[in-house]
Design a protein around this motif. Structure first.
Motif, mmCIF file in Angstrom:
data_model
loop_
_atom_site.group_PDB
_atom_site.id
_atom_site.type_symbol
_atom_site.label_atom_id
_atom_site.label_comp_id
_atom_site.label_asym_id
_atom_site.label_seq_id
_atom_site.Cartn_x
_atom_site.Cartn_y
_atom_site.Cartn_z
ATOM 1 N N GLY A 193 41.711 44.611 33.841
ATOM 2 C CA GLY A 193 40.954 45.585 34.155
ATOM 3 C C GLY A 193 40.317 45.696 35.679
ATOM 4 O O GLY A 193 40.140 46.696 36.126
ATOM 5 N N ASN A 208 36.439 60.661 35.738
ATOM 6 C CA ASN A 208 37.162 61.530 36.713
ATOM 7 C C ASN A 208 38.647 60.977 36.499
ATOM 8 O O ASN A 208 39.763 61.252 37.385
ATOM 9 C CB ASN A 208 37.007 61.614 38.378
ATOM 10 N N ALA A 260 45.674 42.284 37.794
ATOM 11 C CA ALA A 260 45.823 42.878 36.683
ATOM 12 C C ALA A 260 44.757 44.060 36.466
ATOM 13 O O ALA A 260 44.113 44.473 35.360
ATOM 14 C CB ALA A 260 45.832 42.004 35.149
HETATM 15 C C1 LIG Z 1 31.591 49.554 38.869
HETATM 16 C C2 LIG Z 1 32.681 50.489 39.395
HETATM 17 C C3 LIG Z 1 33.218 51.806 39.016
HETATM 18 C C4 LIG Z 1 34.064 52.499 39.375
HETATM 19 N N1 LIG Z 1 34.320 53.740 38.984
HETATM 20 C C5 LIG Z 1 35.303 54.502 39.238
HETATM 21 C C6 LIG Z 1 35.348 55.742 38.731
HETATM 22 O O1 LIG Z 1 34.485 56.447 37.920
HETATM 23 N N2 LIG Z 1 36.505 56.454 39.218
HETATM 24 C C7 LIG Z 1 37.512 56.085 39.923
HETATM 25 O O2 LIG Z 1 38.500 56.705 40.251
HETATM 26 N N3 LIG Z 1 37.442 54.726 40.481
HETATM 27 C C8 LIG Z 1 36.257 54.135 40.056
HETATM 28 N N4 LIG Z 1 36.132 52.661 40.576
HETATM 29 C C9 LIG Z 1 37.229 52.107 41.497
HETATM 30 C C10 LIG Z 1 38.196 51.406 40.809
HETATM 31 O O3 LIG Z 1 37.746 50.754 39.719
HETATM 32 C C11 LIG Z 1 39.349 50.962 41.947
HETATM 33 O O4 LIG Z 1 39.585 51.901 42.675
HETATM 34 C C12 LIG Z 1 40.533 50.338 41.025
HETATM 35 O O5 LIG Z 1 40.182 49.508 40.076
HETATM 36 C C13 LIG Z 1 41.355 49.838 41.913
HETATM 37 O O6 LIG Z 1 42.352 49.293 41.199
HETATM 38 P P1 LIG Z 1 43.135 48.038 41.794
HETATM 39 O O7 LIG Z 1 44.215 47.568 40.654
HETATM 40 O O8 LIG Z 1 43.713 48.239 42.930
HETATM 41 O O9 LIG Z 1 42.327 46.791 42.197
HETATM 42 P P2 LIG Z 1 41.381 45.957 41.383
HETATM 43 O O10 LIG Z 1 40.778 46.831 40.183
HETATM 44 O O11 LIG Z 1 40.431 45.427 42.379
HETATM 45 O O12 LIG Z 1 41.923 44.830 40.406
HETATM 46 C C14 LIG Z 1 42.698 43.858 41.221
HETATM 47 C C15 LIG Z 1 42.832 42.568 40.447
HETATM 48 O O13 LIG Z 1 43.195 41.393 40.817
HETATM 49 C C16 LIG Z 1 42.796 40.307 40.300
HETATM 50 N N5 LIG Z 1 42.929 39.269 41.665
HETATM 51 C C17 LIG Z 1 42.341 39.353 42.607
HETATM 52 N N6 LIG Z 1 42.538 38.284 43.527
HETATM 53 C C18 LIG Z 1 43.548 37.550 42.716
HETATM 54 C C19 LIG Z 1 44.502 36.447 42.999
HETATM 55 N N7 LIG Z 1 44.192 35.603 44.309
HETATM 56 N N8 LIG Z 1 45.189 35.935 42.152
HETATM 57 C C20 LIG Z 1 45.266 36.679 40.860
HETATM 58 N N9 LIG Z 1 44.530 37.700 40.787
HETATM 59 C C21 LIG Z 1 43.770 38.247 41.759
HETATM 60 C C22 LIG Z 1 41.315 40.403 40.006
HETATM 61 O O14 LIG Z 1 40.950 39.660 39.342
HETATM 62 C C23 LIG Z 1 41.421 42.024 39.574
HETATM 63 O O15 LIG Z 1 41.724 41.935 38.189
HETATM 64 C C24 LIG Z 1 34.989 51.997 40.273
HETATM 65 C C25 LIG Z 1 34.683 50.568 40.732
HETATM 66 C C26 LIG Z 1 33.824 49.652 40.283
HETATM 67 C C27 LIG Z 1 33.639 48.475 40.716
#
Ligand SMILES: Cc1cc2nc3c(=O)[nH]c(=O)nc-3n(C[C@H](O)[C@H](O)[C@H](O)COP(=O)(O)OP(=O)(O)OC[C@H]3O[C@@H](n4cnc5c(N)ncnc54)[C@H](O)[C@@H]3O)c2cc1C
Length: 418
Positions: free
Chosen positions: A127, A138, A100
């Motif tokens: 999140g 951004n 999520a």
């Molecule tokens: C501190 C920080 C600041 C950032 N700032 C920016 C910014 O300013 N601008 C920008 O564009 N990007 C930014 N990023 C990058 C951006 O946050 C990520 O590219 C984005 O969150 C990726 O989204 P996602 O949903 O693919 O994965 P994630 O955000 O990694 O979410 C994955 C989710 O899957 C869950 N999960 C993992 N394994 C399992 C499992 N086996 N079973 C169930 N659930 C699981 C996790 O708990 C997590 O909630 C930042 C990242 C960080 C860490």
């Protein structure tokens, strides 16, 4: 007596205890309202202990409106106590979304709003990595920025508004492909059946390769600069490890109220991985000190972090009285639960669409009749989006875009199923 407990949940514990930290962190990230009573300073906390004939060794405890006590719960017990962990064993879903973060929440909103029977699970909180960002500047539509926590909270509410079930903490452990459906096993021993699946499990921050890291997690070592993690930074000496945008954002955010912020960076150039706008702001901030070509070599303290030894190349280690150390040192994909099932690269990022090679395609019967859709993995009906996907851009906007796009590909897949 009951009237004393009106007003929601109370968490009673020590502000310096890592067990209490884990409970408060989980409740904060999952938007569970509570009132914290720190036994080190609060008379009310001490009175409650006397009233319930408990001692400090029984802490942390949670007390609800009906004066029912939940003593030192693990996260599963806490989630059941607060109602956010669900069971779905008798149902079969159109779509199961794992993760999520921004990608999974976007998929949840679109899937639920378009009438799919959908469930989303996450191992820790809504999140994902974005929820750890103090300020995202951004992301389209937020010219003055938005904290990752607020963005996640809005998306979480939006997905639930459309009827998406979101169960937490529910960690995917392994997946079986049964031909016309999938069976996901979760760490709580329960399974979920679904016709299609979106993997949105993103990536996890690496831990510092130094002794005693676990000992100080929650009591001086943190992986995000948000909420309660920063409440104890006022006028303190703070360390930030890493040279990416996440480290830069955290340094600037904390520098506003900390005494000094030390950025500790293995590389020799701050701008190597950090956006220029952050580098310029950091260099113009008086209370941020950069340590280039430097690594953390030791951590010390009794119950809470009290100092950090750092070592710059070719020099002797130096000890700094850092009480809170935030680390952002790269991430690895969360794909252990798919090991051996889908095609991945050597680091564990999942191949999708055209990047799946012919040999892997031939293992899936449907791909003998049609090519995979752009976000489909080497198994038809199993999609991968966001940071977990090989070749993804690693940004909030792209994760959200992929999560939304995948839902139309899920519709296409479900329409062709027998
Ligand atoms: C501190 C920080 C600041 C950032 N700032 C920016 C910014 O300013 N601008 C920008 O564009 N990007 C930014 N990023 C990058 C951006 O946050 C990520 O590219 C984005 O969150 C990726 O989204 P996602 O949903 O693919 O994965 P994630 O955000 O990694 O979410 C994955 C989710 O899957 C869950 N999960 C993992 N394994 C399992 C499992 N086996 N079973 C169930 N659930 C699981 C996790 O708990 C997590 O909630 C930042 C990242 C960080 C860490």
């Amino acid at each position: 007596m009951l009237s004393e407990f009106v007003g929601g949940l109370k968490v009673v514990g020590s502000g310096r205890s890592s067990e209490t930290y884990v409970i408060r962190d989980f409740m904060d990230k999952n938007h569970i309202w509570y009132h914290f009573l720190d036994v080190d300073v609060s008379d009310e906390a001490k009175e409650l202990l006397t009233h319930f004939q408990l001692s400090v060794s029984d802490l942390p405890i949670i007390i609800n409106d009906e004066a029912k006590i939940c003593r030192s719960p693990n996260l599963g017990e806490l989630a059941r106590y607060t109602g956010i962990l669900m069971d779905f064993e008798d149902e079969i879903f159109d779509l199961l979304i794992i993760g999520a973060g921004p990608a999974g929440l976007a998929a949840s909103v679109y899937a639920a709003s378009e009438g799919l029977k959908v469930v989303t699970i996450d191992s820790s909180a809504p999140g994902g990595q974005a929820g750890k960002s103090s300020k995202i500047e951004n992301y389209l539509g937020f010219p003055t920025g938005i904290s990752g926590r607020d963005l996640a909270n809005r998306a979480y509410i939006q997905a639930q508004k459309f009827g998406c079930n979101i169960s937490i903490p529910h960690k995917a452990e392994s997946l079986e492909h049964m031909g016309d459906h999938f069976v996901l096993s979760a760490t709580n021993g329960k399974s979920i059946r679904t016709k299609s699946l979106i993997a949105a499990t993103g990536a996890n921050y690496r831990k510092l390769p130094v002794s005693h890291v676990e000992k100080f997690e929650g009591s001086g070592i943190y992986y995000s600069a948000t909420g309660m993690n920063i409440s104890s930074c006022e006028n303190e000496i703070i360390g930030i490890v890493g040279g990416g945008n996440s480290a830069g954002q955290a340094a600037l955010f904390i520098a506003d109220f900390a005494k000094v912020v030390h950025i500790i960076l293995r590389g020799g150039l701050l701008g190597a991985k950090m956006s220029d706008y952050l580098v310029q702001r950091i260099e113009a901030t008086d209370n941020i000190i950069e340590h280039l070509n430097t690594e953390v070599v030791a951590l010390s303290g009794d119950h809470h972090l009290e100092s950090v030894a750092i070592q710059t190349k070719m020099q002797e280690p130096v000890t700094i009285p850092i009480t809170n150390l935030f680390t952002f040192i790269g991430a690895r994909p969360c794909t252990e639960w798919l090991d051996g099932l889908v095609a991945m690269d050597d680091s564990g990022f999942i191949f999708t669409g055209p990047s799946i090679i012919d040999q892997e395609l031939s293992e899936c019967r449907i791909y003998q009749q049609r090519k995979p859709q752009s976000l489909e993995t080497s198994i038809a009906g199993l999609f991968a989006v966001g940071d977990v996907r090989k070749g993804s851009v690693k940004r909030v906007a792209s994760a959200v875009g992929e999560g939304s796009m995948a839902v139309s590909q899920v519709h296409q897949y479900l329409s062709e199923a027998p």
